[in-house]
Scaffold this motif. Structure first.
Motif, mmCIF file in Angstrom:
data_model
loop_
_atom_site.group_PDB
_atom_site.id
_atom_site.type_symbol
_atom_site.label_atom_id
_atom_site.label_comp_id
_atom_site.label_asym_id
_atom_site.label_seq_id
_atom_site.Cartn_x
_atom_site.Cartn_y
_atom_site.Cartn_z
ATOM 1 N N ILE A 143 0.822 -1.213 0.000
ATOM 2 C CA ILE A 143 0.000 0.000 0.000
ATOM 3 C C ILE A 143 0.858 1.265 0.000
ATOM 4 C CG2 ILE A 143 -1.719 1.309 1.324
ATOM 5 C CD1 ILE A 143 -2.838 -1.178 -0.034
ATOM 6 N N LEU A 144 1.816 1.351 0.893
ATOM 7 C CA LEU A 144 2.629 2.566 0.992
ATOM 8 C C LEU A 144 3.450 2.835 -0.267
ATOM 9 C CD1 LEU A 144 3.225 4.910 2.872
ATOM 10 C CD2 LEU A 144 5.093 3.578 3.837
ATOM 11 N N ALA A 147 1.001 3.800 -3.108
ATOM 12 C CA ALA A 147 0.435 5.133 -2.870
ATOM 13 C C ALA A 147 1.468 6.208 -3.184
ATOM 14 C CB ALA A 147 -0.051 5.250 -1.431
ATOM 15 N N ALA A 148 2.709 5.990 -2.776
ATOM 16 C CA ALA A 148 3.763 6.975 -3.046
ATOM 17 C C ALA A 148 3.967 7.159 -4.539
ATOM 18 C CB ALA A 148 5.064 6.546 -2.373
ATOM 19 N N LEU A 150 1.762 6.510 -6.959
ATOM 20 C CA LEU A 150 0.576 7.138 -7.546
ATOM 21 C C LEU A 150 0.554 8.637 -7.259
ATOM 22 C CD1 LEU A 150 -2.150 4.426 -6.890
ATOM 23 C CD2 LEU A 150 -1.104 5.044 -9.078
ATOM 24 N N ILE A 151 0.956 9.036 -6.058
ATOM 25 C CA ILE A 151 1.035 10.466 -5.740
ATOM 26 C C ILE A 151 2.114 11.126 -6.599
ATOM 27 C CG2 ILE A 151 1.686 12.127 -3.939
ATOM 28 C CD1 ILE A 151 0.272 10.176 -1.936
#
Length: 167
Positions: A143-144, A147-148, A150-151
């Protein structure tokens, strides 16, 4: 410049001979491990391809595109690029097909096409790459890192569109 790769090969072979490494045996062992790794990727890749197809076939891609177009517009991303931005993390071939559609619709020299091309080049198929990178690791806490990335992709897209507007 053309001699860099051959020089690296010669240096590696020379070092292996110096260290008395059985080059062919080690090469064969590495190929065997690569084949096993490739086979272990098949379930992950199949899942990603099926999710991409389900995402598009279910109509969720179109609904999400309509929902996020105003948000992306507020961030400076042309609404016409929303689908490209959404598809790219999932599917390289799907996003290149949509990029071709954008080029055909808006022309090669338009602002939207320039933004689309720069956005396409400044992002990656996050879920495919994640499957490849994390297939061999014992940690499944994805997840982390996802997410990083994608951001980072969103920030690069906003920056790309801003730069295309300025230039």
């Amino acid at each position: 410049m053309v001699f860099i790769i051959p020089a690296v090969f010669i240096a590696v072979f020379g070092f292996a001979i110096y260290k008395k490494v059985k080059i062919y045996d080690e090469f064969s062992k590495g190929v065997g491990e690569a084949v096993q790794f490739t086979v272990s990727l098949i379930p992950c890749l199949a899942a990603i391809f099926m999710m991409c197809e389900a995402f598009e076939a279910s109509g969720l891609a179109d609904a999400l595109t309509k929902l996020l177009s105003p948000v992306f517009g507020f961030l400076g991303i042309p609404p016409e690029l929303t689908k490209l931005v959404l598809i790219k993390p999932f599917s390289g071939s799907g996003s290149i097909a949509y990029l071709n559609e954008i080029i055909a619709t808006y022309g090669a020299d338009s602002y939207i096409t320039r933004c689309a091309c720069v956005c396409f080049g400044s992002s990656e198929t996050v879920f495919y790459i994640s499957a490849v990178y994390f297939a061999k690791t014992k940690s499944k806490k994805l997840i982390l890192p996802i997410a990083a990335v994608l951001i980072g992709t969103l920030v690069s897209t906003v920056t790309a569109c801003l730069l295309c507007r300025i230039m």
